[in-house]
Each structure stands twice: as structure tokens, then as C-alpha cells.
Design a protein around this motif. Structure first.
Motif, PDB file in Angstrom:
ATOM      1  N   ARG A   1       0.906  -1.286   0.122  1.00 46.85           N
ATOM      2  CA  ARG A   1      -0.214  -0.102  -0.171  1.00 46.85           C
ATOM      3  C   ARG A   1       1.125   1.133  -0.057  1.00 46.85           C
ATOM      4  N   PRO A   2       0.452   2.463  -0.463  1.00 46.14           N
ATOM      5  CA  PRO A   2       1.214   3.523  -0.470  1.00 46.14           C
ATOM      6  C   PRO A   2       1.384   3.938   0.737  1.00 46.14           C
ATOM      7  N   VAL A   3       2.242   5.136   0.932  1.00 49.90           N
ATOM      8  CA  VAL A   3       2.375   5.802   2.147  1.00 49.90           C
ATOM      9  C   VAL A   3       2.240   7.161   2.081  1.00 49.90           C
ATOM     10  N   ARG A   4       1.435   7.859   2.929  1.00 49.22           N
ATOM     11  CA  ARG A   4       1.264   9.421   2.808  1.00 49.22           C
ATOM     12  C   ARG A   4       2.188  10.068   3.801  1.00 49.22           C
ATOM     13  N   VAL A   5       2.855  10.917   3.782  1.00 50.99           N
ATOM     14  CA  VAL A   5       3.463  11.813   4.447  1.00 50.99           C
ATOM     15  C   VAL A   5       2.686  13.066   4.976  1.00 50.99           C
ATOM     16  N   VAL A   6       2.353  13.143   6.352  1.00 52.03           N
ATOM     17  CA  VAL A   6       1.381  13.903   6.864  1.00 52.03           C
ATOM     18  C   VAL A   6       2.112  14.950   7.909  1.00 52.03           C
ATOM     19  N   PRO A   7       1.967  16.247   7.820  1.00 48.58           N
ATOM     20  CA  PRO A   7       2.319  16.969   8.807  1.00 48.58           C
ATOM     21  C   PRO A   7       1.975  16.502  10.257  1.00 48.58           C
ATOM     22  N   ALA A   8       3.094  16.660  11.229  1.00 48.22           N
ATOM     23  CA  ALA A   8       2.551  16.280  12.628  1.00 48.22           C
ATOM     24  C   ALA A   8       3.077  17.392  13.486  1.00 48.22           C
ATOM     25  N   SER A   9       2.020  18.477  13.681  1.00 49.05           N
ATOM     26  CA  SER A   9       1.994  19.554  14.793  1.00 49.05           C
ATOM     27  C   SER A   9       0.604  19.545  15.346  1.00 49.05           C
TER      28      SER A   9
ATOM     29  N   PRO B   1       4.955  22.575   2.020  1.00 48.37           N
ATOM     30  CA  PRO B   1       3.920  21.800   2.670  1.00 48.37           C
ATOM     31  C   PRO B   1       3.191  21.017   1.671  1.00 48.37           C
ATOM     32  N   GLU B   2       3.021  21.272   0.354  1.00 44.10           N
ATOM     33  CA  GLU B   2       2.397  20.514  -0.689  1.00 44.10           C
ATOM     34  C   GLU B   2       2.862  18.976  -0.819  1.00 44.10           C
ATOM     35  N   HIS B   3       4.202  19.047  -0.570  1.00 47.37           N
ATOM     36  CA  HIS B   3       4.943  17.591  -0.596  1.00 47.37           C
ATOM     37  C   HIS B   3       4.388  16.707   0.463  1.00 47.37           C
ATOM     38  N   ALA B   4       3.970  17.343   1.570  1.00 51.13           N
ATOM     39  CA  ALA B   4       3.633  16.143   2.730  1.00 51.13           C
ATOM     40  C   ALA B   4       2.412  15.627   2.237  1.00 51.13           C
ATOM     41  N   ARG B   5       1.648  15.922   1.248  1.00 51.10           N
ATOM     42  CA  ARG B   5       0.509  15.161   0.900  1.00 51.10           C
ATOM     43  C   ARG B   5       0.816  14.282  -0.178  1.00 51.10           C
ATOM     44  N   ASP B   6       2.158  14.115  -0.594  1.00 45.60           N
ATOM     45  CA  ASP B   6       2.254  13.332  -1.724  1.00 45.60           C
ATOM     46  C   ASP B   6       2.691  11.890  -1.009  1.00 45.60           C
TER      47      ASP B   6
END
Length: 402
Positions: A3-11, A44-49
Motif C-alpha cells: 500500500r502507498p505511504v502518505r506523509v502527513v505534517p505532525a504538529s 507543505p504540498e509535498h507532505a500530501r504526496d
């Protein structure tokens, strides 16, 4: 399958997005989640890739580091996270509402979000730097929102600060359980918190076990703990174990083993069993200091010094010494309103409890201990500060105990 991995900001500000992503990962409707503390250089856009792929059963990746500081990504399955959440609810007062005062990129903070998802509740989030007054306000807001049990997860430094504040003490006592982990809690701190009415539950675990898996010295349901007879290292088995490390089969082979059909994690921690069957964690094997040819576990010295007059918080570290190899240094944050302790008193207490080699040869006082990650004391940072205060060269990063 993968399955793919999504990078999500964590703050704190991104908790709603992170919680939604975790919920989708847990129920299988979304990709696995890799929380990051800040967007990277791509913006920040890259965090949703997408960020690569993982086995299909992996729901969460937690970035952590070993004793060398080398980064690694721990893969946690949905089944392991659910098992951890169910065992926590069984040990506490059932599903409840959680207050998050920890960084949501680390496993303790992430577990607050996961437990909230599994309980069907919405977590309250403490934004900004940790302050006793803000924690008290958030706790009061949580108390006024329904009758479900109320929980929070803290590190010892945060409890220490709350106990120094009237509103903080009242807030601590308002929770049905306060999970306390991230670092060893001095007995004096536990006594003070419980005397203030706080229902503190000490926890032991790591990213590879979905966070805390031993509560008050007793493994959670389904978790098995034993000690390696060769060196006393803690070994853990059960449904909460990670699937392994992404792209690091070398680490999988080093730290995970199968014995008699059971998969075990070999930790870096030393432990011992008490007569009542409870586990005591003595500290990391690679933190052991060698002074005059004698091995001294700093956590044991810290327990002997904690609670002495004038000692608020304490770390014991080692600095280079031409005669002893390493000289023990007590790095102390004085108790509020109290003078700093005398080195002679610290030496006497340590020697009485553990023998002469455990007596610190130096005392360094600081306004606050250096911290890392979710608020854990930074032993290496404290070592560097101690060496600087004593006019010594910075220790080699590879030196044991630093």
C-alpha cells in the motif's frame, strides 16, 4: 501486496488532518501514514504526496533513531495498534477522551490519537510550548465535555512542572489516569504526584511496541516480557510488536528473533524482576558508565539522588577523566525555591545506596535539563553541557553513557 505511504505534517495545528489520515489507515480505506514534524524543503504540498510503499497490513510508520542517532522508520500494523489500544482500555477504565500534550510525531503522542480513534472520541490538543496554565485550561475544558473517562499521557518533566503550580496539581488530579513514560520517573516525583491526587500509571515501551506495553511494571494483556539470561536485556513478545523497519532488514535481523515459534524484540534496556513479579527497567545498556573499571548504571544513581534536599531533577552522565576513564557528574536542576544540593551529600547518598564507584565526582546545576523528542531528557546534550561547565573537551559521541 503493498500500500502507498502518505506523509502527513505532525504538529498541534495539523492534528485534525493527521487524525483523519490515521483513521483511514486503520480501517484500510487510506494509505499508510508517515507523520513528520515539519514540511520538508519541498514545501507543505509535498507532505500530501506519496512516499513509497509498505506491506499492505502496515498502517503507521514512526520515525525514530537508535543509540547512534541513525534514522529509522518503524512499521506498525493496524492489528498491532488495535491490540495496543484494546489492551490499554482493558487496563484503564475503558474507552475515554484524551488530552494530547505531547508532540504528535512521536509514538506516545500518536497513540493518544489512535486510542481516541478506536474509542470514537475526539482528542483535545494542547498547542504551543507546554505550560501548566494552558494544561489546566485544556483539562478543565475536557472535564466539562461528557462523562467518559479522561486520560492524558505525559513525560516526567511535564509532571514536575505541573506539581509546581496549584492549577497544574488540580488538573493532574482531574484525570482518571495519567500515563507517565518517555523516561524513568523518580520515586519522589511519583509520590508527590500521587499525594496530589493524580492517578499516575507508569508505562514502559517504545515505538517498536506501539508505545507503552508494560503498565506499573505489569505487561499488558497479550504481552510477554522476559530477560535475556546472558546480559539482563529486556525482551518483549506479543501482538503489539512492529512489523519491522522499512528498508532495514539488517535491523530486523539484529533486533527481532523467533524462538520456539514466538517472535521477540530484543530491546536495548536492562531490567530486573521484583519479588512481586513487577518489571523494573534499569536503563539502557549503552548508557552504562565505566569509572575506574567498574560499570555503573546511571539510572540507578539517579534514583538514589532523586528526592534529596535541593534536587528537583537529575541526570547522571560521564565525562572524560585521566585517572578514572570516566568521572560521574550529577547534572541537577535545583528544586524550586531551594538551594542547590552539596556534592558531598550527593556522594554520600549514592555511595550508601550503590557503593563508592557510584558516587558522583562533580556537580553541575542547570536551570532546566536539555530535552529531545517528546520531552525525554537528552543524556548526550547533558553530557556536553557538563563537560563545558567543567572546562573539559566534549566527549566522543561514541563513548558509552553519552
Amino acid at each position: 501486496m503493498s500500500r502507498p505511504v502518505r506523509v502527513v505534517p505532525a504538529s498541534p495545528a495539523a492534528v485534525p488532518e493527521l487524525t483523519a489520515a490515521l483513521a483511514a489507515a486503520l480501517d484500510g480505506s487510506g494509505p499508510a501514514v508517515l507523520p513528520v514534524e515539519a514540511p520538508d524543503a519541498h514545501g507543505p504540498e509535498h507532505a500530501r504526496d506519496a512516499a513509497g510503499e509498505v506491506p499492505d497490513d502496515v498502517a503507521l510508520l514512526v520515525r525514530t533513531s537508535g543509540s547512534t542517532g541513525a534514522p529509522r522508520e518503524v512499521m506498525l500494523t493496524a492489528a498491532a495498534l488495535r491490540a495496543s489500544g484494546a489492551a490499554t482500555e482493558a487496563r484503564l477504565a475503558g474507552p475515554g477522551r484524551w488530552l494530547l500534550p505531547l508532540p504528535p510525531a512521536h509514538v506516545a503522542g500518536l497513540q493518544v490519537l489512535v486510542r481516541s480513534i478506536l474509542a470514537g472520541t475526539e482528542p483535545a490538543v494542547l498547542a504551543g510550548p507546554f505550560r501548566s496554565d494552558a494544561f489546566a485550561v485544556a483539562a478543565a475544558r475536557l472535564a466539562g465535555d461528557g462523562d467518559a473517562p479522561r486520560y492524558t499521557s505525559l513525560v516526567p518533566t511535564q509532571v514536575h512542572r505541573l506539581l509546581d503550580s496549584g492549577p497544574g496539581r488540580e488538573a493532574l488530579a482531574s484525570f482518571d489516569a495519567v500515563l507517565l513514560g518517555g523516561a524513568a520517573a523518580p520515586p519522589g516525583l511519583l509520590d508527590a504526584a500521587r499525594s496530589a491526587g493524580a492517578r499516575v500509571v507508569t508505562t514502559y515501551g517504545m515505538s517498536e511496541t506501539c508505545g507503552g506495553c508494560v503498565y506499573d511494571g505489569v505487561p499488558l494483556d497479550g504481552v510477554t516480557v522476559d530477560l535475556d539470561p546472558a546480559d539482563g536485556r529486556v525482551r518483549i513478545a506479543g501482538p503489539v510488536l512492529a512489523a519491522g523497519y522499512r528498508g532495514r532488514p539488517d535491523l530486523d535481523a539484529e533486533l527481532f528473533e523467533v524462538r520456539d515459534g514466538t517472535r521477540w524484540l530484543r530491546t536495548s534496556d536492562l531490567g530486573r524482576w521484583h519479588d512481586d513479579g513487577r518489571l523494573e527497567v534499569l536503563g539502557r545498556a549503552d548508557d552504562v558508565l565505566v569509572t575506574g573499571g567498574v560499570k555503573v548504571p546511571p539510572a540507578a544513581v539517579e534514583r538514589a539522588l532523586a528526592g534529596l534536599p535541593g534536587v528537583g531533577e537529575v541526570l547522571v552522565v560521564g565525562v572524560p577523566d585521566p585517572e578514572w576513564g570516566q568521572a560521574l557528574v550529577a547534572v541537577v536542576v535545583p528544586a524550586p525555591g531551594a538551594p542547590a544540593p552539596d556534592l558531598a551529600d550527593l556522594r554520600e547518598a549514592a555511595a550508601a545506596a550503590l557503593g563508592g564507584p557510584a558516587a558522583p565526582r562533580h556537580l553541575v546545576t542547570l536551570a532546566a535539563l536539555p530535552l529531545r523528542g517528546p520531552g525525554k531528557p537528552d543524556r548526550r546534550g547533558a553530557t556536553e553541557l557538563a563537560a563545558r561547565e567543567l572546562g573539559l573537551p566534549a566527549p566522543d559521541a561514541a563513548t558509552p553513557g553519552t
